[in-house]
Design a protein around this motif. Sequence first.
Motif, mmCIF file in Angstrom:
data_model
loop_
_atom_site.group_PDB
_atom_site.id
_atom_site.type_symbol
_atom_site.label_atom_id
_atom_site.label_comp_id
_atom_site.label_asym_id
_atom_site.label_seq_id
_atom_site.Cartn_x
_atom_site.Cartn_y
_atom_site.Cartn_z
ATOM 1 N N VAL A 172 13.101 13.826 47.316
ATOM 2 C CA VAL A 172 13.111 14.958 46.390
ATOM 3 C C VAL A 172 11.819 14.819 45.595
ATOM 4 C CG1 VAL A 172 14.329 16.121 44.522
ATOM 5 C CG2 VAL A 172 15.624 14.886 46.283
ATOM 6 N N ILE A 173 10.924 15.750 45.811
ATOM 7 C CA ILE A 173 9.541 15.598 45.359
ATOM 8 C C ILE A 173 9.258 16.444 44.125
ATOM 9 C CG2 ILE A 173 7.127 15.949 46.042
ATOM 10 C CD1 ILE A 173 8.061 15.443 48.933
ATOM 11 N N ALA A 174 8.424 15.887 43.247
ATOM 12 C CA ALA A 174 7.870 16.614 42.106
ATOM 13 C C ALA A 174 6.366 16.382 42.111
ATOM 14 C CB ALA A 174 8.489 16.130 40.800
ATOM 15 N N VAL A 175 5.659 17.285 41.474
ATOM 16 C CA VAL A 175 4.199 17.230 41.431
ATOM 17 C C VAL A 175 3.758 17.284 39.976
ATOM 18 C CG1 VAL A 175 2.084 18.431 42.103
ATOM 19 C CG2 VAL A 175 4.029 18.375 43.665
ATOM 20 N N VAL A 176 2.739 16.466 39.636
ATOM 21 C CA VAL A 176 2.198 16.487 38.280
ATOM 22 C C VAL A 176 0.670 16.497 38.351
ATOM 23 C CG1 VAL A 176 2.246 13.971 37.945
ATOM 24 C CG2 VAL A 176 2.382 15.464 35.975
ATOM 25 N N ASP A 177 0.075 17.313 37.515
ATOM 26 C CA ASP A 177 -1.388 17.412 37.440
ATOM 27 C C ASP A 177 -1.866 16.533 36.285
ATOM 28 O OD1 ASP A 177 -4.070 18.092 37.230
ATOM 29 O OD2 ASP A 177 -3.725 20.249 37.472
ATOM 30 N N VAL A 178 -2.173 15.291 36.591
ATOM 31 C CA VAL A 178 -2.560 14.311 35.578
ATOM 32 C C VAL A 178 -3.876 14.712 34.911
ATOM 33 C CG1 VAL A 178 -3.143 11.884 35.176
ATOM 34 C CG2 VAL A 178 -1.302 12.477 36.759
ATOM 35 N N GLN A 179 -4.814 15.222 35.678
ATOM 36 C CA GLN A 179 -6.100 15.622 35.102
ATOM 37 C C GLN A 179 -5.926 16.728 34.071
ATOM 38 O OE1 GLN A 179 -8.897 13.886 35.501
ATOM 39 N NE2 GLN A 179 -7.582 12.565 36.713
ATOM 40 N N PHE A 180 -5.057 17.680 34.351
ATOM 41 C CA PHE A 180 -4.765 18.752 33.395
ATOM 42 C C PHE A 180 -4.200 18.165 32.108
ATOM 43 C CE2 PHE A 180 -1.824 21.840 31.533
ATOM 44 C CZ PHE A 180 -2.656 22.943 31.381
ATOM 45 N N ILE A 181 -3.278 17.226 32.250
ATOM 46 C CA ILE A 181 -2.665 16.586 31.081
ATOM 47 C C ILE A 181 -3.719 15.826 30.286
ATOM 48 C CG2 ILE A 181 -1.046 14.774 30.383
ATOM 49 C CD1 ILE A 181 0.771 15.784 32.693
ATOM 50 N N LEU A 182 -4.623 15.128 30.980
ATOM 51 C CA LEU A 182 -5.667 14.376 30.281
ATOM 52 C C LEU A 182 -6.675 15.293 29.593
ATOM 53 C CD1 LEU A 182 -6.341 11.448 32.773
ATOM 54 C CD2 LEU A 182 -5.029 11.395 30.644
ATOM 55 N N GLN A 183 -6.722 16.540 29.986
ATOM 56 C CA GLN A 183 -7.609 17.500 29.324
ATOM 57 C C GLN A 183 -6.910 18.225 28.177
ATOM 58 O OE1 GLN A 183 -8.841 20.104 32.465
ATOM 59 N NE2 GLN A 183 -10.278 18.638 33.322
ATOM 60 N N LYS A 184 -5.631 18.546 28.347
ATOM 61 C CA LYS A 184 -4.951 19.451 27.420
ATOM 62 C C LYS A 184 -4.025 18.787 26.404
ATOM 63 C CE LYS A 184 -6.741 23.053 29.372
ATOM 64 N NZ LYS A 184 -7.705 23.893 28.691
ATOM 65 N N SER A 185 -3.711 17.528 26.562
ATOM 66 C CA SER A 185 -2.758 16.905 25.638
ATOM 67 C C SER A 185 -3.384 16.685 24.260
ATOM 68 C CB SER A 185 -2.262 15.569 26.199
ATOM 69 O OG SER A 185 -3.309 14.630 26.222
ATOM 70 N N THR A 186 -2.524 16.635 23.265
ATOM 71 C CA THR A 186 -3.020 16.389 21.907
ATOM 72 C C THR A 186 -3.580 14.972 21.792
ATOM 73 O OG1 THR A 186 -0.802 15.760 21.159
ATOM 74 C CG2 THR A 186 -1.466 18.054 20.825
ATOM 75 N N ALA A 187 -3.000 14.042 22.555
ATOM 76 C CA ALA A 187 -3.524 12.670 22.543
ATOM 77 C C ALA A 187 -4.947 12.633 23.094
ATOM 78 C CB ALA A 187 -2.618 11.757 23.358
ATOM 79 N N ALA A 188 -5.192 13.362 24.180
ATOM 80 C CA ALA A 188 -6.547 13.417 24.746
ATOM 81 C C ALA A 188 -7.511 14.086 23.771
ATOM 82 C CB ALA A 188 -6.532 14.160 26.081
ATOM 83 N N ALA A 189 -7.026 15.101 23.069
ATOM 84 C CA ALA A 189 -7.874 15.752 22.062
ATOM 85 C C ALA A 189 -8.218 14.766 20.949
ATOM 86 C CB ALA A 189 -7.167 16.980 21.496
ATOM 87 N N SER A 190 -7.261 13.917 20.577
ATOM 88 C CA SER A 190 -7.542 12.931 19.531
ATOM 89 C C SER A 190 -8.566 11.905 20.018
ATOM 90 C CB SER A 190 -6.260 12.239 19.052
ATOM 91 O OG SER A 190 -5.835 11.240 19.950
ATOM 92 N N VAL A 191 -8.503 11.540 21.293
ATOM 93 C CA VAL A 191 -9.496 10.620 21.855
ATOM 94 C C VAL A 191 -10.877 11.260 21.792
ATOM 95 C CG1 VAL A 191 -10.291 9.534 24.010
ATOM 96 C CG2 VAL A 191 -7.887 9.373 23.346
ATOM 97 N N ARG A 192 -10.966 12.512 22.241
ATOM 98 C CA ARG A 192 -12.267 13.209 22.212
ATOM 99 C C ARG A 192 -12.809 13.327 20.794
ATOM 100 N NH1 ARG A 192 -9.669 16.177 26.120
ATOM 101 N NH2 ARG A 192 -9.029 17.782 24.644
ATOM 102 N N THR A 193 -11.942 13.657 19.846
ATOM 103 C CA THR A 193 -12.368 13.809 18.451
ATOM 104 C C THR A 193 -12.925 12.496 17.903
ATOM 105 O OG1 THR A 193 -10.738 15.552 18.085
ATOM 106 C CG2 THR A 193 -11.586 14.427 16.134
#
Length: 189
Positions: free
Chosen positions: A36-57
């Motif tokens: 039973v398969i699921a798919v996740v776009d990790v790159q999208f998450i690393l671009q759009k998450s608030t945690a990633a935004a805090s890293v960039r800031t």
Amino acid sequence: MTSLSFHRIAFVAIVAIGVTLLLPPQVTAQQLPPAVIAVVDVQFILQKSTAAASVRTQVDKIRTEYQEQVNVQDQELRKQEQELKRQQSLLTPKAFNAKRRDFQRRVADVQREVQQRLRKLDRMRAQGLKGIEQALRPIIVALSEERGFNVVLASTQLVFAAKTLDITQTVLERLNQTLPTVNLNLPSE
């Protein structure tokens, strides 16, 4: 073919069949559950998450501070270069060459320092992204228990997947709740 060799072949075939029937069946008795398969776009998450935004800031803030320091050093080096050019006609060739070598050493030191700072920033960014990636695993495991999937694939490794298999948005929302920011530490040398 002689009858003796035919009898040997028949005998070997009968023995092989008998041995095969006497041996226990291979380990096919263990049935694997259906995937039973699921798919996740990790790159999208690393671009759009608030945690990633805090890293960039945080990285951008330190980069700006570094750039201001480099600008000050650059202005100082330009002044020293102008002074060196002015002194060229006043100094002996030997004295001028000594001052020029000192100036070139200072320029090389500043360039080396800038490269070290850039490497620090890269390490900081990588540390932050690694922390985000580590936080994704428990979120995905919890989702798998809730929704019953047993395989999660990164979307970058797929040619095609139906939209119904994509759990990216749910993972992103949960990540934003559990890890809104990442506190980075400036790596030491």
